[in-house]
Motif scaffolding. Structure first.
Motif, PDB file in Angstrom:
ATOM      1  N   PHE A  84      -1.280   8.443  16.090  1.00 32.24           N
ATOM      2  CA  PHE A  84      -0.340   9.136  15.211  1.00 32.24           C
ATOM      3  C   PHE A  84      -0.199   8.348  13.915  1.00 32.24           C
ATOM      4  CE2 PHE A  84       0.627  10.069  19.611  1.00 32.24           C
ATOM      5  CZ  PHE A  84       0.638  11.450  19.618  1.00 32.24           C
ATOM      6  N   ILE A  85      -1.319   8.168  13.250  1.00 30.40           N
ATOM      7  CA  ILE A  85      -1.371   7.386  12.023  1.00 30.40           C
ATOM      8  C   ILE A  85      -0.376   7.864  10.962  1.00 30.40           C
ATOM      9  CG2 ILE A  85      -2.859   6.929  10.020  1.00 30.40           C
ATOM     10  CD1 ILE A  85      -3.308   4.997  12.270  1.00 30.40           C
ATOM     11  N   PRO A  86      -0.123   9.180  10.837  1.00 24.56           N
ATOM     12  CA  PRO A  86       0.862   9.590   9.833  1.00 24.56           C
ATOM     13  C   PRO A  86       2.223   8.928  10.017  1.00 24.56           C
ATOM     14  CG  PRO A  86      -0.375  11.488  10.574  1.00 24.56           C
ATOM     15  CD  PRO A  86      -0.771  10.337  11.459  1.00 24.56           C
ATOM     16  N   VAL A  87       2.580   8.638  11.275  1.00 26.10           N
ATOM     17  CA  VAL A  87       3.855   7.964  11.535  1.00 26.10           C
ATOM     18  C   VAL A  87       3.821   6.555  10.954  1.00 26.10           C
ATOM     19  CG1 VAL A  87       5.420   7.133  13.334  1.00 26.10           C
ATOM     20  CG2 VAL A  87       4.252   9.322  13.615  1.00 26.10           C
ATOM     21  N   LEU A  88       2.691   5.869  11.158  1.00 24.43           N
ATOM     22  CA  LEU A  88       2.553   4.535  10.596  1.00 24.43           C
ATOM     23  C   LEU A  88       2.517   4.586   9.072  1.00 24.43           C
ATOM     24  CD1 LEU A  88      -0.087   2.854  12.945  1.00 24.43           C
ATOM     25  CD2 LEU A  88       2.374   2.504  12.916  1.00 24.43           C
ATOM     26  N   ALA A  89       1.845   5.603   8.538  1.00 23.90           N
ATOM     27  CA  ALA A  89       1.791   5.744   7.082  1.00 23.90           C
ATOM     28  C   ALA A  89       3.188   5.963   6.504  1.00 23.90           C
ATOM     29  CB  ALA A  89       0.867   6.909   6.713  1.00 23.90           C
ATOM     30  N   GLU A  90       3.991   6.737   7.233  1.00 27.90           N
ATOM     31  CA  GLU A  90       5.373   6.968   6.794  1.00 27.90           C
ATOM     32  C   GLU A  90       6.158   5.656   6.789  1.00 27.90           C
ATOM     33  OE1 GLU A  90       9.351   9.464   8.214  1.00 27.90           O
ATOM     34  OE2 GLU A  90       7.437   9.767   9.218  1.00 27.90           O
ATOM     35  N   THR A  91       5.912   4.822   7.811  1.00 29.75           N
ATOM     36  CA  THR A  91       6.578   3.525   7.871  1.00 29.75           C
ATOM     37  C   THR A  91       6.165   2.651   6.697  1.00 29.75           C
ATOM     38  OG1 THR A  91       6.601   3.666  10.290  1.00 29.75           O
ATOM     39  CG2 THR A  91       7.037   1.512   9.327  1.00 29.75           C
ATOM     40  N   TRP A  92       4.850   2.686   6.352  1.00 34.85           N
ATOM     41  CA  TRP A  92       4.364   1.941   5.190  1.00 34.85           C
ATOM     42  C   TRP A  92       5.141   2.343   3.935  1.00 34.85           C
ATOM     43  CZ3 TRP A  92       1.768  -2.309   4.937  1.00 34.85           C
ATOM     44  CH2 TRP A  92       0.764  -2.610   5.855  1.00 34.85           C
ATOM     45  N   GLU A  93       5.278   3.655   3.743  1.00 35.38           N
ATOM     46  CA  GLU A  93       5.936   4.134   2.531  1.00 35.38           C
ATOM     47  C   GLU A  93       7.416   3.762   2.512  1.00 35.38           C
ATOM     48  OE1 GLU A  93       4.620   5.289  -0.121  1.00 35.38           O
ATOM     49  OE2 GLU A  93       2.610   5.295   0.726  1.00 35.38           O
ATOM     50  N   THR A  94       8.060   3.774   3.693  1.00 34.66           N
ATOM     51  CA  THR A  94       9.468   3.398   3.784  1.00 34.66           C
ATOM     52  C   THR A  94       9.651   1.933   3.394  1.00 34.66           C
ATOM     53  OG1 THR A  94       9.865   5.016   5.544  1.00 34.66           O
ATOM     54  CG2 THR A  94      11.464   3.228   5.320  1.00 34.66           C
ATOM     55  N   VAL A  95       8.773   1.088   3.948  1.00 33.99           N
ATOM     56  CA  VAL A  95       8.843  -0.349   3.650  1.00 33.99           C
ATOM     57  C   VAL A  95       8.559  -0.588   2.170  1.00 33.99           C
ATOM     58  CG1 VAL A  95       7.716  -2.578   4.054  1.00 33.99           C
ATOM     59  CG2 VAL A  95       8.261  -1.088   5.984  1.00 33.99           C
ATOM     60  N   ARG A  96       7.545   0.086   1.654  1.00 40.39           N
ATOM     61  CA  ARG A  96       7.184  -0.123   0.251  1.00 40.39           C
ATOM     62  C   ARG A  96       8.298   0.318  -0.685  1.00 40.39           C
ATOM     63  NH1 ARG A  96       4.798   2.635  -4.004  1.00 40.39           N
ATOM     64  NH2 ARG A  96       3.505   1.323  -5.350  1.00 40.39           N
ATOM     65  N   ALA A  97       8.916   1.456  -0.368  1.00 42.33           N
ATOM     66  CA  ALA A  97      10.006   1.944  -1.219  1.00 42.33           C
ATOM     67  C   ALA A  97      11.163   0.953  -1.229  1.00 42.33           C
ATOM     68  CB  ALA A  97      10.469   3.313  -0.726  1.00 42.33           C
ATOM     69  N   ALA A  98      11.474   0.400  -0.043  1.00 42.91           N
ATOM     70  CA  ALA A  98      12.569  -0.564   0.052  1.00 42.91           C
ATOM     71  C   ALA A  98      12.244  -1.841  -0.724  1.00 42.91           C
ATOM     72  CB  ALA A  98      12.847  -0.893   1.517  1.00 42.91           C
ATOM     73  N   GLN A  99      10.991  -2.306  -0.594  1.00 41.51           N
ATOM     74  CA  GLN A  99      10.617  -3.537  -1.290  1.00 41.51           C
ATOM     75  C   GLN A  99      10.441  -3.297  -2.791  1.00 41.51           C
ATOM     76  OE1 GLN A  99      11.688  -5.327   0.750  1.00 41.51           O
ATOM     77  NE2 GLN A  99      10.114  -6.670   1.554  1.00 41.51           N
ATOM     78  N   GLN A 100      10.052  -2.068  -3.163  1.00 41.71           N
ATOM     79  CA  GLN A 100       9.928  -1.746  -4.579  1.00 41.71           C
ATOM     80  C   GLN A 100      11.293  -1.799  -5.269  1.00 41.71           C
ATOM     81  OE1 GLN A 100       8.552   2.263  -5.531  1.00 41.71           O
ATOM     82  NE2 GLN A 100       7.248   1.419  -7.142  1.00 41.71           N
ATOM     83  N   ALA A 101      12.325  -1.370  -4.536  1.00 40.19           N
ATOM     84  CA  ALA A 101      13.678  -1.417  -5.079  1.00 40.19           C
ATOM     85  C   ALA A 101      14.118  -2.865  -5.320  1.00 40.19           C
ATOM     86  CB  ALA A 101      14.649  -0.728  -4.125  1.00 40.19           C
ATOM     87  N   ARG A 102      13.491  -3.779  -4.569  1.00 36.16           N
ATOM     88  CA  ARG A 102      13.807  -5.211  -4.735  1.00 36.16           C
ATOM     89  C   ARG A 102      12.818  -5.906  -5.675  1.00 36.16           C
ATOM     90  NH1 ARG A 102      14.393  -3.963   0.774  1.00 36.16           N
ATOM     91  NH2 ARG A 102      16.488  -4.329   1.614  1.00 36.16           N
ATOM     92  N   GLY A 103      11.857  -5.136  -6.198  1.00 42.76           N
ATOM     93  CA  GLY A 103      10.856  -5.718  -7.081  1.00 42.76           C
ATOM     94  C   GLY A 103       9.825  -6.546  -6.348  1.00 42.76           C
ATOM     95  N   MET A 104       9.611  -6.246  -5.049  1.00 42.34           N
ATOM     96  CA  MET A 104       8.696  -7.057  -4.242  1.00 42.34           C
ATOM     97  C   MET A 104       7.553  -6.225  -3.673  1.00 42.34           C
ATOM     98  SD  MET A 104      11.607  -9.188  -2.133  1.00 42.34           S
ATOM     99  CE  MET A 104      10.411 -10.205  -1.271  1.00 42.34           C
ATOM    100  N   ASP A 105       7.268  -5.058  -4.252  1.00 37.35           N
ATOM    101  CA  ASP A 105       6.255  -4.174  -3.679  1.00 37.35           C
ATOM    102  C   ASP A 105       4.836  -4.682  -3.885  1.00 37.35           C
ATOM    103  OD1 ASP A 105       7.003  -3.552  -6.404  1.00 37.35           O
ATOM    104  OD2 ASP A 105       5.523  -1.932  -6.301  1.00 37.35           O
ATOM    105  N   ARG A 106       4.636  -5.705  -4.697  1.00 40.02           N
ATOM    106  CA  ARG A 106       3.303  -6.280  -4.892  1.00 40.02           C
ATOM    107  C   ARG A 106       3.096  -7.528  -4.038  1.00 40.02           C
ATOM    108  NH1 ARG A 106       0.160  -2.410  -7.128  1.00 40.02           N
ATOM    109  NH2 ARG A 106       1.295  -1.346  -8.798  1.00 40.02           N
ATOM    110  N   ASN A 107       4.126  -7.903  -3.289  1.00 41.31           N
ATOM    111  CA  ASN A 107       4.055  -9.090  -2.429  1.00 41.31           C
ATOM    112  C   ASN A 107       3.568  -8.666  -1.050  1.00 41.31           C
ATOM    113  OD1 ASN A 107       4.662 -11.226  -0.636  1.00 41.31           O
ATOM    114  ND2 ASN A 107       6.223 -12.006  -2.029  1.00 41.31           N
TER     115      ASN A 107
END
Length: 199
Positions: free
Chosen positions: A146-169
Motif C-alpha cells: 500500500f505504497i500510497p499510504v507511505l507516500a501520504e506519510t512522506w508528504e505529511t512529514v515533509r509539510a510539517a518539516q517545511q513549515a519549520r524550514g527543514m524540508d531539505r534536511n
C-alpha cells in the motif's frame, strides 16, 4: 486478499537481491522529496516505468494492480488543481506515481518471504527495545503493498518539516518518517492479533 502479488519470471529485475530493491525504494522516496521540478520527476517516472518491461511482467497483471491507483491519482491531481495550483498537483501526483510504480514493481518481482527475511535482519538490532522483528517485518511487507499510504506519510512529514524550514534536511525527514511508519506497523500488527492471528 493475497499477501503476495509475486509473479515468477526470469528477468534481471527478479534476479536483483531483495535488499537492493528495498534500498532503491527507500532512496527513491528520499530523492523525490528533494526536488519540485516536474521535469525531473517526470523523467524519474519514465525511468521507473522501464522496470516493467525489464521484469517481463504481463501487461494484464500490471493494469489490474495499477487501475485503482490510477483512479486515486486522477482524483488527487484534480483536487490539487482545483484547490491549490496545477503545478503543485503535478509535482505531488508525480511523486505519488513514482512511489506507486516502484512499490508495485517490488511486490510483483519479490517473494514476501525474501522481503521479510531482509526486513527481519534490519529490525533485529531493535529487538532489545521491545520490537518484534518477525512481526514488524511482516507488517512492513504488507504495508509496502500500500505504497500510497507511505507516500501520504512522506508528504505529511515533509509539510510539517517545511513549515519549520527543514524540508531539505534528510535526517529531519527520515527520522519522523521512520517513527510514524513503525507506529503504523505496530497498530496494524495489533489489529491483526485482535483478529486472532498470532504473529
Amino acid at each position: 486478499m493475497k499477501l503476495s502479488l509475486y509473479v515468477p519470471k526470469d528477468s534481471p529485475v527478479h534476479a536483483l537481491p531483495p535488499g537492493w530493491k528495498l534500498g532503491l525504494l527507500f532512496m527513491t522516496g528520499l530523492l523525490i522529496l528533494l526536488t519540485d521540478d516536474a521535469r525531473l520527476l517526470g523523467t524519474g517516472l519514465a525511468i521507473a516505468l522501464v522496470g516493467f518491461p525489464l521484469a517481463r511482467l504481463p501487461s494484464t497483471e500490471i493494469f489490474h494492480q495499477a487501475r485503482p491507483m490510477l483512479i486515486v491519482l486522477a482524483i488527487f491531481f484534480a483536487a490539487h488543481a482545483m484547490f491549490t495550483t496545477i503545478e503543485t498537483g503535478t509535482v505531488l501526483t508525480l511523486r505519488f506515481a513514482i512511489m506507486i510504480v516502484c512499490g508495485l514493481l517490488l511486490t510483483l518481482t519479490t517473494r514476501v518471504s525474501d522481503l521479510m527475511s531482509v526486513l527481519e535482519r534490519i529490525f533485529r538490532p531493535l529487538a532489545p527495545l521491545g520490537l518484534n522483528p518477525e512481526k514488524t517485518s511482516l507488517v512492513f511487507a504488507m504495508t509496502i503493498r500500500f505504497i500510497p499510504v507511505l507516500a501520504e506519510t512522506w508528504e505529511t512529514v515533509r509539510a510539517a518539516q517545511q513549515a519549520r524550514g527543514m524540508d531539505r534536511n534528510a535526517l529531519a525527514l527520515l527520522i519522523p518518517m521512520t517513527v510514524l511508519t513503525l507506529r503504523r506497523a505496530d497498530q496494524i500488527s495489533d489489529a491483526i492479533e485482535a483478529r486472532g492471528i498470532d504473529l
